[in-house]
Design a protein around this motif. Structure first.
Motif, PDB file in Angstrom:
ATOM      1  N   ASP A   1     -34.232  53.494 -52.265  1.00  0.00           N
ATOM      2  CA  ASP A   1     -33.502  53.547 -51.527  1.00  0.00           C
ATOM      3  C   ASP A   1     -33.255  51.863 -51.223  1.00  0.00           C
ATOM      4  N   PRO A   2     -31.977  51.170 -51.071  1.00  0.00           N
ATOM      5  CA  PRO A   2     -32.202  49.975 -50.575  1.00  0.00           C
ATOM      6  C   PRO A   2     -32.809  49.670 -49.221  1.00  0.00           C
ATOM      7  N   TYR A   3     -32.380  50.539 -48.251  1.00  0.00           N
ATOM      8  CA  TYR A   3     -32.554  50.318 -46.954  1.00  0.00           C
ATOM      9  C   TYR A   3     -34.475  50.435 -46.671  1.00  0.00           C
ATOM     10  N   SER A   4     -34.927  51.250 -47.698  1.00  0.00           N
ATOM     11  CA  SER A   4     -36.404  51.518 -47.498  1.00  0.00           C
ATOM     12  C   SER A   4     -37.061  50.151 -48.150  1.00  0.00           C
TER      13      SER A   4
ATOM     14  N   TYR B   1     -27.934  57.022 -53.944  1.00  0.00           N
ATOM     15  CA  TYR B   1     -28.573  56.912 -52.404  1.00  0.00           C
ATOM     16  C   TYR B   1     -27.362  56.924 -51.372  1.00  0.00           C
ATOM     17  N   ASP B   2     -27.827  57.567 -50.304  1.00  0.00           N
ATOM     18  CA  ASP B   2     -26.785  57.513 -49.016  1.00  0.00           C
ATOM     19  C   ASP B   2     -26.471  56.140 -48.560  1.00  0.00           C
ATOM     20  N   THR B   3     -25.403  55.657 -48.164  1.00  0.00           N
ATOM     21  CA  THR B   3     -24.974  54.124 -47.528  1.00  0.00           C
ATOM     22  C   THR B   3     -25.264  54.355 -46.276  1.00  0.00           C
ATOM     23  N   ALA B   4     -25.487  55.513 -45.456  1.00  0.00           N
ATOM     24  CA  ALA B   4     -25.485  55.506 -44.038  1.00  0.00           C
ATOM     25  C   ALA B   4     -26.846  55.013 -43.908  1.00  0.00           C
ATOM     26  N   PRO B   5     -27.194  54.062 -42.721  1.00  0.00           N
ATOM     27  CA  PRO B   5     -28.865  53.506 -42.530  1.00  0.00           C
ATOM     28  C   PRO B   5     -29.401  54.705 -42.140  1.00  0.00           C
ATOM     29  N   PRO B   6     -30.901  54.504 -42.323  1.00  0.00           N
ATOM     30  CA  PRO B   6     -31.819  55.702 -41.889  1.00  0.00           C
ATOM     31  C   PRO B   6     -31.386  56.311 -40.433  1.00  0.00           C
ATOM     32  N   ASN B   7     -31.215  55.485 -39.523  1.00  0.00           N
ATOM     33  CA  ASN B   7     -30.825  55.724 -38.069  1.00  0.00           C
ATOM     34  C   ASN B   7     -29.800  56.927 -38.051  1.00  0.00           C
TER      35      ASN B   7
ATOM     36  N   THR C   1     -31.838  48.579 -34.585  1.00  0.00           N
ATOM     37  CA  THR C   1     -32.035  47.161 -33.983  1.00  0.00           C
ATOM     38  C   THR C   1     -30.830  46.471 -34.578  1.00  0.00           C
ATOM     39  N   VAL C   2     -30.204  46.980 -35.820  1.00  0.00           N
ATOM     40  CA  VAL C   2     -29.361  46.183 -36.854  1.00  0.00           C
ATOM     41  C   VAL C   2     -28.004  46.519 -36.516  1.00  0.00           C
ATOM     42  N   PRO C   3     -27.323  45.312 -36.171  1.00  0.00           N
ATOM     43  CA  PRO C   3     -25.701  45.852 -35.927  1.00  0.00           C
ATOM     44  C   PRO C   3     -24.775  46.374 -36.885  1.00  0.00           C
ATOM     45  N   LEU C   4     -24.039  47.016 -36.633  1.00  0.00           N
ATOM     46  CA  LEU C   4     -23.003  47.741 -37.523  1.00  0.00           C
ATOM     47  C   LEU C   4     -22.733  46.658 -38.590  1.00  0.00           C
ATOM     48  N   THR C   5     -21.993  45.508 -38.046  1.00  0.00           N
ATOM     49  CA  THR C   5     -21.247  44.626 -38.777  1.00  0.00           C
ATOM     50  C   THR C   5     -22.416  44.250 -39.934  1.00  0.00           C
ATOM     51  N   LEU C   6     -23.635  44.170 -39.572  1.00  0.00           N
ATOM     52  CA  LEU C   6     -24.700  43.543 -40.802  1.00  0.00           C
ATOM     53  C   LEU C   6     -25.018  44.829 -41.479  1.00  0.00           C
ATOM     54  N   ILE C   7     -25.018  45.969 -41.228  1.00  0.00           N
ATOM     55  CA  ILE C   7     -25.014  47.008 -41.909  1.00  0.00           C
ATOM     56  C   ILE C   7     -24.111  47.392 -42.856  1.00  0.00           C
TER      57      ILE C   7
ATOM     58  N   ALA D   1     -40.653  54.897 -37.872  1.00  0.00           N
ATOM     59  CA  ALA D   1     -40.629  53.281 -37.974  1.00  0.00           C
ATOM     60  C   ALA D   1     -39.491  52.835 -38.745  1.00  0.00           C
ATOM     61  N   ILE D   2     -38.740  53.241 -39.620  1.00  0.00           N
ATOM     62  CA  ILE D   2     -37.829  52.626 -40.198  1.00  0.00           C
ATOM     63  C   ILE D   2     -36.624  53.235 -39.467  1.00  0.00           C
ATOM     64  N   VAL D   3     -36.743  54.297 -38.941  1.00  0.00           N
ATOM     65  CA  VAL D   3     -35.472  54.725 -38.404  1.00  0.00           C
ATOM     66  C   VAL D   3     -35.128  53.517 -37.107  1.00  0.00           C
ATOM     67  N   GLY D   4     -36.341  53.595 -36.192  1.00  0.00           N
ATOM     68  CA  GLY D   4     -36.178  52.603 -35.245  1.00  0.00           C
ATOM     69  C   GLY D   4     -35.950  51.124 -35.460  1.00  0.00           C
ATOM     70  N   ALA D   5     -36.216  50.513 -36.695  1.00  0.00           N
ATOM     71  CA  ALA D   5     -35.989  49.461 -37.393  1.00  0.00           C
ATOM     72  C   ALA D   5     -34.614  49.109 -37.447  1.00  0.00           C
ATOM     73  N   TYR D   6     -33.691  50.011 -38.013  1.00  0.00           N
ATOM     74  CA  TYR D   6     -32.522  50.130 -38.384  1.00  0.00           C
ATOM     75  C   TYR D   6     -31.764  50.145 -37.086  1.00  0.00           C
TER      76      TYR D   6
END
Length: 427
Positions: A181-184, A417-423, A395-401, A388-393
């Motif tokens: 998963d690219p996010y991971s 893989y799901d393009t939706a971020p972990p959070n 903090t990331v702005p939607l535009t950056l996601i 931890a990874i949910v909490g990290a993402y």
């Protein structure tokens, strides 16, 4: 119970039911349905008889039953993964393959990608080629990590994907690679290379010096790069020019060019590795693999490596300290789900301060805490890692996601893989 006795009982049941139906047909709908089934040939006696016979028949060995069912389902999983990748390759026209590990006697070829179990598989190939130099080992996991990554390879077959290699491996070879998963993968790269000081002197300094008004410390050390800043840096680059630790898979090991016939995933790494090794008659390697020993080696390696940075480099001596290294390592071990969250990094620094934060004493303490975690606590640690990874993402702005999904779209789509971020994913 004998068959004749069962038949007599069942006939009595039918007789009683028929009498009830005649008196109160409308009232007993369930009875009516039962009678219809009986008339149509649903013979209660025959069912009793079949059960009686089945109990007397010898059953297949349990291991055979389970292996047959599991093998069918596992084979189907790999087949579906492969079909999915092939369908995506119809729309892909760019990518590259960096290098291939081969073993021509065993007819296997592996395309490594950083941060997706590459150390494990490089160890296996070095071991199978008996290319350990002066080290005498009984399993691949006894080979030092430094030898695997930086030692001279005299026997291990490593080659580019040139025409000769293609002619060699496109035949009856088992070709495999792993995805993640690219996010991971991005989160893992950030923790190992930016939260810990490995890349401070290079990529981190480049990032902090781009700030509008960087502090003296930021210009000097690059020690405080945030996760969002790291991601902003990643998406500002051309994918083909990225560092291998976060470069999209298609630029390190494009499946459309490598043409794997098995695709493993980081999320099912143990099962996938066993499947591959089983296919080449080397399953014993996974039997020799000890998860706890692997974790302890990972913890020890990170401690040794990061303490060594201070010892060997004036840059790091001026930018960090033993206490800071201990804090950061402890936090990374907690974020990765190796150590419980209850004991804070600061409390560990205080507890070990009278030892001058010696590397070996800190290492022993880390391993001691890991070893005494119970089975129940290990389950909780998995949840801790996910949180931890949910909490990290968060903090990331939607535009950056959105930029991340664009840069890594091929990885998301090719490997399912799901393009939706972990959070933003369903739990």
């Amino acid at each position: 119970m004998e068959y004749s006795s069962l038949k007599h009982v069942s006939m009595r049941i039918v007789s009683l039911v028929f009498g009830l139906w005649r008196r109160e047909t409308r009232k007993y709908y369930a009875v009516t349905v039962l009678l219809i089934f009986m008339v149509a040939g649903f013979n209660v006696t025959s069912i009793f008889h079949q059960v009686h016979q089945t109990r007397q028949e010898p059953a297949l060995p349990k291991d055979f039953q389970e292996s047959r069912v599991v093998k069918m389902s596992v084979d189907q999983i790999y087949k579906e993964r492969l079909q999915y990748v092939k369908s995506e390759c119809r729309h892909s026209n760019k990518g590259s393959v960096s290098k291939i590990f081969r073993h021509d006697k065993l007819h296997i070829a592996y395309c490594p990608v950083a941060k997706i179990g590459s150390t494990f598989w490089k160890r296996v190939f070095v071991f199978l080629h008996n290319d350990t130099g002066t080290f005498s080992v009984k399993t691949p996991f006894e080979i030092p990590r430094a030898v695997v990554h930086y030692g001279k390879k005299n026997k291990t077959q490593i080659s580019p994907l040139d025409e000769y290699t293609k002619r060699t491996i496109y035949g009856n070879y088992t070709r495999f690679m792993f995805a993640r998963d690219p996010y991971s993968r991005l989160w893992s790269a950030y923790l190992d290379k930016f939260f810990l000081p490995d890349f401070w002197r290079s990529f981190a300094l480049h990032i902090t010096r781009q700030r509008y008004d960087p502090t003296f410390e930021a210009r000097k050390c690059g020690s405080d790069v945030s996760f969002s800043e790291f991601l902003e840096y990643v998406v500002s680059l051309l994918p083909e020019n990225m560092n291998e630790h976060w470069q999209p898979i298609q630029y390190k090991c494009d499946p459309c060019q490598f043409k794997p016939n098995i695709i493993g995933k980081q999320e099912t790494f143990g099962d996938d590795s066993r499947y591959i090794l089983q296919g080449i008659g080397q399953e014993w390697i996974m039997n020799a693999f000890d998860h706890d020993a692997h974790v302890e080696e990972e913890l020890s390696m990170l401690i040794d490596y990061n303490f060594a940075l201070i010892t060997k480099s004036r840059f790091y001596r001026n930018c960090t300290s033993r206490a800071d290294i201990v804090r950061r390592l402890w936090q990374v071990f907690q974020l990765n789900g190796y150590l419980p969250i209850e004991e804070t990094a600061e409390s560990v620094v205080k507890k070990l301060s009278n030892t001058f934060l010696d590397r070996d004493i800190f290492k022993r303490y880390v391993l001691e805490v890991y070893r005494r975690t119970t089975v129940e606590e290990r389950r909780a640690l998995k949840h801790q890692r996910k949180e931890a990874i949910v909490g990290a993402y968060k903090t990331v702005p939607l535009t950056l996601i959105k930029k991340i999904t664009e840069i890594f779209l091929n990885d998301f789509e090719t490997f399912g893989y799901d393009t939706a971020p972990p959070n933003k994913r369903d739990t």
